[in-house]
Design an enzyme around this catalytic site. Sequence first.
Site, PDB file in Angstrom:
ATOM      1  N   CYS A  15       0.846  -1.191   0.000  1.00 24.96           N
ATOM      2  CA  CYS A  15       0.000   0.000   0.000  1.00 24.96           C
ATOM      3  C   CYS A  15       0.879   1.238   0.000  1.00 24.96           C
ATOM      4  CB  CYS A  15      -0.940   0.015   1.208  1.00 24.96           C
ATOM      5  SG  CYS A  15      -0.089   0.245   2.766  1.00 24.96           S
ATOM      6  N   ASP A 430      -1.916   9.544 -30.088  1.00 29.32           N
ATOM      7  CA  ASP A 430      -1.042   9.097 -31.170  1.00 29.32           C
ATOM      8  C   ASP A 430      -1.883   8.992 -32.441  1.00 29.32           C
ATOM      9  OD1 ASP A 430       1.372   7.948 -32.318  1.00 29.32           O
ATOM     10  OD2 ASP A 430       0.259   6.062 -32.340  1.00 29.32           O
ATOM     11  N   GLU A 463      -0.296  -5.729 -59.657  1.00 35.54           N
ATOM     12  CA  GLU A 463       0.172  -5.969 -58.288  1.00 35.54           C
ATOM     13  C   GLU A 463      -0.187  -7.362 -57.771  1.00 35.54           C
ATOM     14  OE1 GLU A 463       2.018  -4.026 -56.607  1.00 35.54           O
ATOM     15  OE2 GLU A 463       1.556  -1.912 -56.935  1.00 35.54           O
ATOM     16  N   GLY A 496      11.463  -0.477 -53.553  1.00 34.85           N
ATOM     17  CA  GLY A 496      11.480   0.922 -53.155  1.00 34.85           C
ATOM     18  C   GLY A 496      10.787   1.857 -54.117  1.00 34.85           C
ATOM     19  N   VAL A 499       6.142  -1.595 -59.247  1.00 35.53           N
ATOM     20  CA  VAL A 499       6.194  -2.858 -59.979  1.00 35.53           C
ATOM     21  C   VAL A 499       6.108  -2.593 -61.473  1.00 35.53           C
ATOM     22  CG1 VAL A 499       5.118  -4.117 -58.072  1.00 35.53           C
ATOM     23  CG2 VAL A 499       3.675  -3.215 -59.902  1.00 35.53           C
ATOM     24  N   ASP A 649       5.216   4.038 -28.242  1.00 38.65           N
ATOM     25  CA  ASP A 649       4.373   4.835 -27.350  1.00 38.65           C
ATOM     26  C   ASP A 649       4.569   4.467 -25.880  1.00 38.65           C
ATOM     27  OD1 ASP A 649       3.142   6.089 -29.558  1.00 38.65           O
ATOM     28  OD2 ASP A 649       1.711   4.449 -29.748  1.00 38.65           O
TER      29      ASP A 649
END
Length: 775
Positions: A15, A430, A463, A496, A499, A649
């Site tokens: 406590c 956030d 894709e 990066g 395609v 976070d």
Amino acid sequence: MGTTQEQFNVGGMSCSFCAESIEKAYSRTGGVEDVDVSLAHEEVLVRYDDGILSEVKVKDTLRDLGYTIRDPDKAKRYEQQQAELADGKRRLLLAGGASIVVAALMGWMIVVMGRFESASPVMDLVTLGLALGTMFGPGRYITEKAFQSLRRGIFNQHVLLEAGAFAGLLGGLLGLFVFPSFPTVHFFAVSVFITTYHILSEYTSLIVRTRASQAVQSLLDLQPDTARRVTDDGNVEDVPVDDIAVGDQVRVKPGENVPVDGVVGGGKSTVDESVATGESIPEEKTEGDEVIGGSVNETGTLLVEVTAIGDDAFLNQVAREIEEARAMKPGIIQLADRVLKYFVPGVLTIAALSLTFWLVAPLAWGGGPNVQRGAFAALAVLVLGYPCALGMATPLALIRGGGKAANRGILMRSGDAFQIFPDIDHIVLDKTGTITVGEPVVSEIVGVGEGETDVLATAASAEAFSEHPLADAILDHADDRGVEYADPESFDSVTGNGVRATVAGDDVLVGKPGWLEAEGVDLSDAGDEIERLQRRGLTVSGVVRDGDLVGLIGIGDELKTDAAETVQRIKDAGITPVMITGDNERTAQAVAEEVGIERVMADVLPDEKREEIGRLQDDGERITGSRTSSERRSDGSHRVAMVGDGINDAPALTQADIGIAIGAGTDIAIESADIVLMGERLGGVMDAYEIGEESYRKTRQNLATAFAFNGIGVAAATTGLVHPVFAMLAMVLSVSAVLANSFGGQLLSGEGVNTEFAVEDEDSTEIGDGQPAAD
């Protein structure tokens, strides 16, 4: 020589009196400069002058007070916690058994024999044995703590309890050997009962604490145990991560966790760093880029040169930062504790004065010392003054509020969540995973010479073989809209950038505008649209067929359905909403504007979030804009709540006055929070705020009731007319009154009492079915 800092995980705290006792003991120890005690996480952080004080002496102070220092190894620490739980259970069984036997003897004596005073020497001796056995058997640790506290001039709950226990023992001995009219059994019973009650309350507290999840260890488990080290001759060997040194090179294949912090020395890939940054869209990594241990390599093979190991590695730094933040987090002195600070020495003083009065005062009217009445007065004061109802006043109100919260899918993990929330003046949200869903989705399609459906079908076909999260977003959108697409005849992923594929005989490119221009595609006619989509914070992919731009696809992180509504509720409560994110200013402002947030912290690095929360708590320097005087506390600081879901976070959640974790987030964020929202519903933030306000109001009512019983009871006890048995009954009655105030209305309304909030399951974060009840 200089200032040294040591942090300990401490066993035996139950406590806020324990935390206060530790702080007082260190404040009276020469060489100690500062100490922070976190009761919630059982941690003590001590800063001291190592020229005056040694680490051994620092540890001895804790051990002398009766507390244990747990092993720094988290696995061993968990084993120690389990051992403490087993010891607590054993103590409770022994003390509880003694209490049952004593209660049976008292019942037999009062009901069957019709007597309050001693009935037989055998019964007296049996209860004496049970009293001694309880106090110096399972209750011995309480006696030791009380002695060490008194030795340092610290008056706490252990001192008050032992005063009552020894007073009962002394009264019983007087009845046994000096005054035959004394209710010997009842005096000894007091020693047994209050010792057992204290053991029960500490065991209950210990259960809650030892059920805490091993989330910090789970965080460290994200880092693989082994790594593929590239040797000088070019071969690859699997070695333990602990054997990796700075400067070594390791190879990371697609789908694997990056085992170390480092810099890409070769290869190209996309890396999911949401474990650290909280951002949902993976980062493209090429030679020279940094990677973080624990992140996930997605598409290509990387050669990584190690730059940090051990305590310097990112995940270890986060774990250490969380633990330090928890220990240094400012504690909130509960209303009961502020009063009990003076209540304990006050009760001891009144008990001593009552005894003295009945020994001395009768002489004034020609009588002799009234030993029995003085003993009754002193013991009854100690029994009625023992803060049983006071100790339960806050927990019972929290249980009531916790049950209501659980029914709405909210886990309230600490008393601070109830007491502080009404004082919160800023709520920091956030962005990714909190205000937004946390996954990339197609937000807008712009046709340039072709319709939106044709643009989507072309992009989805190109894709179809890609494993990139942006490709998944395009394919999911096509499936949701029922758009048909075919597999490409040929496919090439340009890491990066995008395609390259052959679809129905046509050459198709899907990717970044900069890459498309480098490939000779004219984007001049779509420049304004590209700029508009980027201002919205969207990632733009151009769709090109046979060298001509046919459309644009804007991909972003979708807002949660109740985000704007929740922000408005925050404002309506007089609280300032703030958004914090690692995203760039343009993206952050676009999202903030959409939900109605005026104040934004953008471009905040993962390790800066805790610092920004601390700065806002201190003086709000980081946020620009005017403030009214009502927004500031009297000392110029703010009460801040933080809502987040990612590992990055976690330190900020711990730093905030109240940390609120989204239950769908990472375990470490949940472990660092005071409140957990089960699922992804952001509106639970304000539901928790309203429940916190109501529960704190109940807490104050309970404390008023408890103090009334204690105050009136102690005053009546000084007369010496209150029998110890009646004093015990009055203590039970005070607890019943607090219980009725906490749950009476709830039971009558049929809400029921849900206490599951108090103990977290080690393998699950769900409460009940994990779903919020309908409002």
